[in-house]
Design a protein around this motif. Structure first.
Motif, PDB file in Angstrom:
ATOM      1  N   GLY A 149       0.694  -1.118  -0.035  1.00  0.00           N
ATOM      2  CA  GLY A 149      -0.044  -0.023  -0.013  1.00  0.00           C
ATOM      3  C   GLY A 149       0.958   1.382   0.038  1.00  0.00           C
ATOM      4  O   GLY A 149       0.206   2.439  -0.117  1.00  0.00           O
ATOM      5  N   ALA A 150       2.185   1.073   0.025  1.00  0.00           N
ATOM      6  CA  ALA A 150       2.914   2.470   0.351  1.00  0.00           C
ATOM      7  C   ALA A 150       3.395   2.871  -1.156  1.00  0.00           C
ATOM      8  O   ALA A 150       3.118   2.147  -2.152  1.00  0.00           O
ATOM      9  N   ARG A 151       4.068   4.110  -1.355  1.00  0.00           N
ATOM     10  CA  ARG A 151       4.301   4.597  -2.670  1.00  0.00           C
ATOM     11  C   ARG A 151       5.680   4.346  -2.761  1.00  0.00           C
ATOM     12  O   ARG A 151       6.650   4.627  -2.088  1.00  0.00           O
ATOM     13  N   MET A 173       2.122  -1.748  -4.117  1.00  0.00           N
ATOM     14  CA  MET A 173       2.391  -0.565  -3.958  1.00  0.00           C
ATOM     15  C   MET A 173       2.046   0.454  -5.147  1.00  0.00           C
ATOM     16  O   MET A 173       1.578  -0.147  -6.071  1.00  0.00           O
ATOM     17  N   GLU A 174       1.829   1.705  -4.992  1.00  0.00           N
ATOM     18  CA  GLU A 174       1.547   2.734  -5.710  1.00  0.00           C
ATOM     19  C   GLU A 174       2.756   3.260  -6.291  1.00  0.00           C
ATOM     20  O   GLU A 174       3.722   3.744  -5.868  1.00  0.00           O
ATOM     21  N   VAL A 175       2.935   3.167  -7.826  1.00  0.00           N
ATOM     22  CA  VAL A 175       4.292   3.127  -8.225  1.00  0.00           C
ATOM     23  C   VAL A 175       4.085   4.405  -9.128  1.00  0.00           C
ATOM     24  O   VAL A 175       3.435   4.890  -9.540  1.00  0.00           O
ATOM     25  N   HIS A 176       5.426   5.422  -8.556  1.00  0.00           N
ATOM     26  CA  HIS A 176       5.544   6.697  -9.227  1.00  0.00           C
ATOM     27  C   HIS A 176       6.869   6.454 -10.057  1.00  0.00           C
ATOM     28  O   HIS A 176       7.793   5.699  -9.526  1.00  0.00           O
ATOM     29  N   TYR A 177       7.118   7.386 -10.971  1.00  0.00           N
ATOM     30  CA  TYR A 177       8.588   7.282 -11.753  1.00  0.00           C
ATOM     31  C   TYR A 177       9.040   8.552 -12.174  1.00  0.00           C
ATOM     32  O   TYR A 177       7.807   9.484 -12.646  1.00  0.00           O
ATOM     33  N   TYR A 178      10.138   8.808 -12.481  1.00  0.00           N
ATOM     34  CA  TYR A 178      10.643   9.656 -13.321  1.00  0.00           C
ATOM     35  C   TYR A 178      11.692   9.106 -14.452  1.00  0.00           C
ATOM     36  O   TYR A 178      12.397   8.133 -13.780  1.00  0.00           O
ATOM     37  N   ASN A 179      11.615   9.339 -15.463  1.00  0.00           N
ATOM     38  CA  ASN A 179      12.499   8.893 -16.552  1.00  0.00           C
ATOM     39  C   ASN A 179      12.695  10.260 -17.538  1.00  0.00           C
ATOM     40  O   ASN A 179      11.768  10.945 -17.626  1.00  0.00           O
TER      41      ASN A 179
END
Ligand code: DGY
Length: 321
Positions: A149-151, A173-179
């Protein structure tokens, strides 16, 4: 019958890889398994048409300038090629290749292991049981940070980053990204894109680094960027040690900005950082991200695919520039 090209294999590789190499090449190897010096590399460049080399061999500009013109290709047994000065090598007419894709699963497994171990205090727990100091239990005992449940924020959403995201989704998990470039929706699989590292970091309950070591990413995680993360967050690094300022990492652990860290890579390798070793909330491994039997074979086969293509007169699939 034309003679087989000579191939120097710098380190001990799996027997299946050597067996296949011997089909196409006259293989040169030493009986020992140690990192090779600049002098050894230069000596072997006069005896081999190609190298199958590892990141323990440093192909600096100085080495590149002294290589014998006999050597035509350096096929690396690694996805990372920060140990090679590629512009200097290509200026000498050399082709340089790496081994992408085949180690993504194993490396993401290691990142997940570090993430879980750091979050759930694996070092402290293991030490306590192992040393006979486990003498009580209470509801407040060894409480860690929940992963489910964490990011998870990912810097570098290439192949390894994408596998990490897939594994993290399995943990809810909640997935965030930078590319550098936003991925297609098929590749994003619901991951939330941020257009800078700075914009990403406030969402990093967990931060996993999957970018290459380049001039731009050296000390990417510094005091200013750690400050942007949520309090009590966790850093995971399976990329390269150069990407994290280790002094800033220790300051972030001391202040509680970071609750823990999981590290497979260090600024100084081999060896690591003895100051970091004093932190029980840092779970450390000795650069074994891709070290599974299956992946070690696959890396060797991929390097041989590149070498064989090159000596057939084709452009190797994994040529780096
Ligand atoms: C890689 O492939 O880059 C691994 O870190 C081993 O060098």
């Amino acid at each position: 019958m034309t003679e087989k090209p000579s191939l120097w294999i710098s380190r001990k590789l799996p027997s299946a890889v050597i067996h296949r190499a011997e089909q196409s090449f006259h293989v040169l190897q030493f009986g020992d398994d140690v990192p090779r010096s600049a002098e050894r590399i230069i000596e072997m460049s006069a005896k081999a048409d190609g190298f199958l080399a590892c990141n323990s061999e440093k192909f600096t500009a100085e080495v590149a300038a002294r290589l014998d013109p006999r050597l035509k290709i350096i096929a690396n047994y690694s996805v990372g090629y920060d140990h090679c000065d590629v512009p200097a090598l290509t200026a000498q007419g050399l082709t340089v290749t790496n081994t992408p894709e085949v180690l993504s699963e194993a490396t993401a497994e290691t990142a997940m292991l570090l993430l879980l171990g750091a979050a759930r205090r694996a070092v402290e727990g293991d030490k306590m049981v192992r040393t006979g100091q486990w003498d009580s239990w209470s509801p407040s005992f060894m409480v860690g940070k929940q992963v489910s449940g964490a990011r998870l924020s990912i810097v570098g959403m290439g192949r390894i980053g994408q596998v990490m995201a897939r594994m993290a989704r399995g943990f809810g998990m909640e997935v965030h990204y930078y590319n550098r470039n936003r991925l297609s929706p098929e590749k994003e699989q619901g991951a939330i894109y941020h257009n800078s590292v700075e914009a990403l970091l406030p969402f990093a309950d967990f931060l996993s680094l999957h970018c290459p070591a380049t001039a731009e990413t050296t000390n990417l995680m510094n005091d200013d960027r750690f400050a942007l993360m949520p309090n009590g967050s966790v850093l995971v690094n399976t990329a390269r040690g150069a990407v994290v300022d280790e002094g800033a990492l220790m300051a972030a652990l001391d202040s509680g900005k970071l609750a823990a860290a999981g590290l497979d890579v260090f600024q100084v390798e081999p060896g690591g950082n003895s100051e970091l070793s004093a932190y029980d909330n840092v779970f450390m491994l000795p650069h074994i991200g891709s070290a599974t039997f299956e992946t070690r074979d696959a890396m060797g086969f991929r390097a041989l695919d590149n070498l064989e293509a090159f000596f057939r007169g084709e452009e190797p699939g994994d040529k780096v520039t």
